[in-house]
Design a protein around this motif. Structure first.
Motif, PDB file in Angstrom:
ATOM      1  N   GLN A 145       0.863  -1.181   0.000  1.00 30.44           N
ATOM      2  CA  GLN A 145       0.000   0.000   0.000  1.00 30.44           C
ATOM      3  C   GLN A 145       0.900   1.231   0.000  1.00 30.44           C
ATOM      4  O   GLN A 145       1.784   1.357   0.849  1.00 30.44           O
ATOM      5  N   TRP A 146       0.664   2.107  -0.973  1.00 31.82           N
ATOM      6  CA  TRP A 146       1.411   3.354  -1.075  1.00 31.82           C
ATOM      7  C   TRP A 146       0.459   4.515  -0.789  1.00 31.82           C
ATOM      8  O   TRP A 146      -0.674   4.528  -1.283  1.00 31.82           O
ATOM      9  N   TRP A 147       0.928   5.490  -0.006  1.00 33.75           N
ATOM     10  CA  TRP A 147       0.077   6.578   0.464  1.00 33.75           C
ATOM     11  C   TRP A 147       0.551   7.909  -0.101  1.00 33.75           C
ATOM     12  O   TRP A 147       1.745   8.192  -0.125  1.00 33.75           O
ATOM     13  N   ARG A 148      -0.412   8.738  -0.524  1.00 33.84           N
ATOM     14  CA  ARG A 148      -0.110  10.091  -0.975  1.00 33.84           C
ATOM     15  C   ARG A 148      -0.621  11.061   0.106  1.00 33.84           C
ATOM     16  O   ARG A 148      -1.832  11.295   0.214  1.00 33.84           O
ATOM     17  N   PRO A 149       0.271  11.648   0.904  1.00 33.35           N
ATOM     18  CA  PRO A 149      -0.178  12.494   2.011  1.00 33.35           C
ATOM     19  C   PRO A 149      -0.809  13.811   1.558  1.00 33.35           C
ATOM     20  O   PRO A 149      -1.723  14.316   2.202  1.00 33.35           O
ATOM     21  N   ASN A 150      -0.304  14.374   0.445  1.00 40.87           N
ATOM     22  CA  ASN A 150      -0.746  15.692  -0.001  1.00 40.87           C
ATOM     23  C   ASN A 150      -1.019  15.669  -1.503  1.00 40.87           C
ATOM     24  O   ASN A 150      -0.821  14.654  -2.169  1.00 40.87           O
ATOM     25  N   PHE A 151      -1.459  16.786  -2.022  1.00 42.26           N
ATOM     26  CA  PHE A 151      -1.695  16.895  -3.465  1.00 42.26           C
ATOM     27  C   PHE A 151      -0.364  17.136  -4.170  1.00 42.26           C
ATOM     28  O   PHE A 151      -0.119  18.179  -4.785  1.00 42.26           O
ATOM     29  N   GLU A 152       0.515  16.161  -4.043  1.00 40.46           N
ATOM     30  CA  GLU A 152       1.865  16.205  -4.611  1.00 40.46           C
ATOM     31  C   GLU A 152       2.182  14.852  -5.225  1.00 40.46           C
ATOM     32  O   GLU A 152       1.450  13.877  -5.037  1.00 40.46           O
ATOM     33  N   THR A 153       3.293  14.770  -5.942  1.00 41.82           N
ATOM     34  CA  THR A 153       3.644  13.520  -6.627  1.00 41.82           C
ATOM     35  C   THR A 153       4.201  12.474  -5.672  1.00 41.82           C
ATOM     36  O   THR A 153       4.192  11.284  -5.990  1.00 41.82           O
ATOM     37  N   HIS A 162       2.173  12.346  11.029  1.00 39.48           N
ATOM     38  CA  HIS A 162       1.370  13.560  11.168  1.00 39.48           C
ATOM     39  C   HIS A 162       0.193  13.610  10.203  1.00 39.48           C
ATOM     40  O   HIS A 162      -0.604  14.539  10.245  1.00 39.48           O
ATOM     41  N   VAL A 163       0.085  12.613   9.326  1.00 38.49           N
ATOM     42  CA  VAL A 163      -0.949  12.624   8.287  1.00 38.49           C
ATOM     43  C   VAL A 163      -2.158  11.821   8.762  1.00 38.49           C
ATOM     44  O   VAL A 163      -2.059  10.623   9.026  1.00 38.49           O
ATOM     45  N   THR A 164      -3.298  12.471   8.896  1.00 32.45           N
ATOM     46  CA  THR A 164      -4.534  11.786   9.288  1.00 32.45           C
ATOM     47  C   THR A 164      -5.545  11.730   8.151  1.00 32.45           C
ATOM     48  O   THR A 164      -6.511  10.970   8.236  1.00 32.45           O
ATOM     49  N   ARG A 165      -5.306  12.507   7.087  1.00 32.18           N
ATOM     50  CA  ARG A 165      -6.230  12.522   5.954  1.00 32.18           C
ATOM     51  C   ARG A 165      -5.451  12.390   4.644  1.00 32.18           C
ATOM     52  O   ARG A 165      -5.270  13.363   3.905  1.00 32.18           O
ATOM     53  N   PRO A 166      -4.958  11.184   4.350  1.00 32.59           N
ATOM     54  CA  PRO A 166      -4.227  10.999   3.085  1.00 32.59           C
ATOM     55  C   PRO A 166      -5.140  11.265   1.897  1.00 32.59           C
ATOM     56  O   PRO A 166      -6.354  11.051   1.963  1.00 32.59           O
ATOM     57  N   LYS A 167      -4.541  11.690   0.800  1.00 31.03           N
ATOM     58  CA  LYS A 167      -5.319  12.055  -0.381  1.00 31.03           C
ATOM     59  C   LYS A 167      -5.532  10.872  -1.317  1.00 31.03           C
ATOM     60  O   LYS A 167      -6.467  10.852  -2.106  1.00 31.03           O
ATOM     61  N   GLU A 168      -4.655   9.867  -1.230  1.00 35.63           N
ATOM     62  CA  GLU A 168      -4.789   8.695  -2.105  1.00 35.63           C
ATOM     63  C   GLU A 168      -4.091   7.510  -1.460  1.00 35.63           C
ATOM     64  O   GLU A 168      -3.065   7.652  -0.791  1.00 35.63           O
ATOM     65  N   CYS A 169      -4.682   6.331  -1.646  1.00 33.51           N
ATOM     66  CA  CYS A 169      -4.036   5.073  -1.285  1.00 33.51           C
ATOM     67  C   CYS A 169      -3.985   4.199  -2.528  1.00 33.51           C
ATOM     68  O   CYS A 169      -5.011   3.962  -3.172  1.00 33.51           O
ATOM     69  N   LYS A 170      -2.786   3.771  -2.893  1.00 28.30           N
ATOM     70  CA  LYS A 170      -2.613   2.876  -4.044  1.00 28.30           C
ATOM     71  C   LYS A 170      -2.246   1.486  -3.533  1.00 28.30           C
ATOM     72  O   LYS A 170      -1.264   1.317  -2.804  1.00 28.30           O
ATOM     73  N   LYS A 171      -3.046   0.500  -3.904  1.00 31.23           N
ATOM     74  CA  LYS A 171      -2.780  -0.875  -3.510  1.00 31.23           C
ATOM     75  C   LYS A 171      -2.247  -1.670  -4.700  1.00 31.23           C
ATOM     76  O   LYS A 171      -2.754  -1.556  -5.819  1.00 31.23           O
ATOM     77  N   LEU A 172      -1.218  -2.471  -4.441  1.00 29.19           N
ATOM     78  CA  LEU A 172      -0.659  -3.373  -5.445  1.00 29.19           C
ATOM     79  C   LEU A 172      -1.046  -4.793  -5.064  1.00 29.19           C
ATOM     80  O   LEU A 172      -0.772  -5.237  -3.948  1.00 29.19           O
ATOM     81  N   TYR A 173      -1.679  -5.494  -5.980  1.00 30.42           N
ATOM     82  CA  TYR A 173      -2.160  -6.859  -5.743  1.00 30.42           C
ATOM     83  C   TYR A 173      -1.388  -7.837  -6.621  1.00 30.42           C
ATOM     84  O   TYR A 173      -1.057  -7.543  -7.774  1.00 30.42           O
ATOM     85  N   PHE A 174      -1.144  -9.011  -6.061  1.00 33.72           N
ATOM     86  CA  PHE A 174      -0.590 -10.089  -6.885  1.00 33.72           C
ATOM     87  C   PHE A 174      -1.732 -10.731  -7.667  1.00 33.72           C
ATOM     88  O   PHE A 174      -2.766 -11.086  -7.088  1.00 33.72           O
ATOM     89  N   ILE A 175      -1.573 -10.854  -8.973  1.00 34.97           N
ATOM     90  CA  ILE A 175      -2.606 -11.457  -9.826  1.00 34.97           C
ATOM     91  C   ILE A 175      -2.070 -12.759 -10.400  1.00 34.97           C
ATOM     92  O   ILE A 175      -1.034 -12.772 -11.067  1.00 34.97           O
ATOM     93  N   ARG A 176      -2.768 -13.826 -10.106  1.00 33.91           N
ATOM     94  CA  ARG A 176      -2.339 -15.139 -10.602  1.00 33.91           C
ATOM     95  C   ARG A 176      -2.781 -15.297 -12.057  1.00 33.91           C
ATOM     96  O   ARG A 176      -3.981 -15.356 -12.339  1.00 33.91           O
ATOM     97  N   LEU A 177      -1.828 -15.371 -12.938  1.00 34.96           N
ATOM     98  CA  LEU A 177      -2.153 -15.586 -14.346  1.00 34.96           C
ATOM     99  C   LEU A 177      -2.519 -17.047 -14.567  1.00 34.96           C
ATOM    100  O   LEU A 177      -1.843 -17.946 -14.059  1.00 34.96           O
TER     101      LEU A 177
END
Length: 274
Positions: A145-153, A162-177
């Protein structure tokens, strides 16, 4: 030493087999060969935002209406020459990303993610037929899980204290082909098969998220099978054949005469959907 066919000779000295060392391991993952999969192209999918600033502005608008944005991306793994390769998209011959995207605010996580995967990689129309055309996605473990604390890259693999309201959470999932699957990529993107050793510690080329994938996958043991489902290598693995080059391969997509990516081997023939 290798034979004329390029196959490595077996040592005359048998290996010393250690006592079992697989306690607390997740289930061993079976990887199928790259040659099992069919790749094609489909209509161009323009990027929604013309610039990074425009994308961050749209993120800010989304946050104002719906709160934290949820983004889902998939790690799809196969093997070539008994080494794991990750399927990855390349945009504009420079920008690498995993298949997936942000969810609509009212989407169910898994069903919304499958919809995003289909937009990027599912074949369309009657371009292909046979096994693997309409197979569903098997979404497995959340690997990061990757977190974006602010409206930044900047994104982090932890939530700063200090971050209680992250702007985005990106989840990476393993996909079984599955054993067979048909994948079609938009014409303005390339679908690459990138070996793990190319990603490892290569933040300069792939950035911190993608270069961390070998770490994320290190929790698994793999068994590699050939096209007939015969196991040909298992963790800790067999030596790769001498003289066989391993490099990132373009599987589909890109402009017809595009040769701008150094060190990339062209993959199998592809079909275009008109």
């Amino acid at each position: 030493m290798a034979t004329e066919s390029g196959e490595a000779l077996q040592s005359s000295i048998p290996p010393i087999l250690p006592k079992d060392f697989s306690a607390q391991q997740p289930e061993t993952i079976r990887l199928y060969p790259l040659s099992n999969y069919t790749f094609g192209t489909k209509e161009t999918q323009p990027e929604e935002d013309p610039s990074v600033l425009a994308r961050l502005k749209r993120l800010e608008e989304h946050y104002g209406l719906h709160g934290m944005r949820r983004t889902c991306e998939g790690i799809l793994v196969c093997h070539e020459h008994n080494h794991p390769h990750v399927l990855m998209l390349q945009i504009a011959n420079a920008f690498f990303k995993l298949p997936g995207d942000y969810l609509q605010h009212d989407d169910d996580e898994i069903e919304g993610f499958k919809k995003r995967l289909n937009e990027r990689l599912a074949p369309v129309g009657s371009q292909f037929s046979g096994e693997g055309v309409n197979s569903d996605w098997e979404i497995s473990d959340t690997l990061a899980q990757w977190w974006r604390p602010n409206f930044e890259t900047f994104m982090y693999p932890f939530l700063p204290a200090h971050v209680t309201r992250p702007k985005e959470c990106k989840k990476l999932y393993f996909i079984r082909l599955p054993k067979k699957k048909v994948l079609s990529v938009p014409k303005n993107m390339k679908l690459l098969a990138v070996p793990l050793f190319e990603l490892y510690d290569n933040t300069a080329r792939y950035g911190p998220q993608l270069s961390a994938i070998p770490h994320l996958l290190s929790r698994y043991n793999f068994e590699m099978v050939d096209e007939n489902d015969n196991v040909v290598s298992v963790t800790p693995g067999t030596p790769m054949a001498n003289g066989v080059p391993l490099r990132t391969r373009v599987l589909a997509g890109g402009e017809p005469n595009d040769t701008s990516m150094d060190g990339v081997e062209e993959g199998m023939k592809i079909e275009s959907h008109h």
